[in-house]
Design an enzyme around this catalytic site. Structure first.
Site: not given
Ligand code: 5GP
Ligand code: ZN
Length: 116
Positions: A31-32, A87, A94, A100
């Site tokens: 995760d970034i 999520n 999400q 994911h």
């Molecule tokens: P969600 O809230 O959709 O479950 O999680 C999305 C996740 O994607 C977040 O934890 C965010 O830090 C990660 N994320 C968003 N953009 C990028 C990206 O460009 N690269 C990586 N490695 N992670 C990302």
């Protein structure tokens, strides 16, 4: 595949990632913006927005993802355990609408839900 989806772009190699694992169907990458010392996610390479859109045809893939999670977690040093988070939809917080599984561990993992 989606032209605009950020995780599709990562799966196609158009946006770089710190890769943890890759095969024909799945990609795992860090995760970034990690919330713990180890925080990576596993995604199918094809575009599936969320668990809401998952169908019977995806059952084997979803099973593979769950079985792969502990293997990758152990490889990254999480022998004591880890948290998985999926999520789903706006109601589930999400932010990236490409299915994911977050795999999170190391350090102090707080209770998932705070009870008052
Ligand atoms: P969600 O809230 O959709 O479950 O999680 C999305 C996740 O994607 C977040 O934890 C965010 O830090 C990660 N994320 C968003 N953009 C990028 C990206 O460009 N690269 C990586 N490695 N992670 C990302
Ligand atoms: Zn996508």
């Amino acid at each position: 595949m989606s032209d605009t989806c950020i995780f599709c772009k990562i799966a196609r190699g158009e946006i770089p990632c710190r890769k943890v694992y890759e095969d024909d169907e799945l990609l795992a990458f860090h995760d970034i913006n990690p919330v713990a010392p180890v925080h990576f996610m596993m995604v199918p390479k094809f575009h599936l927005p969320s668990l809401m859109e998952a169908e019977e045809a995806h059952a084997a893939l979803l099973g593979r993802m769950l079985l792969l999670a502990p293997k990758l977690a152990k490889e990254l040093g999480l022998e004591n355990g880890f948290r998985t988070v999926i999520n789903t939809g706006k109601g589930g917080g999400q932010e990236v609408f490409h299915l994911h599984i977050h795999i999170i561990g190391g350090g102090n993992i707080p209770p998932m839900v705070k009870r008052s």
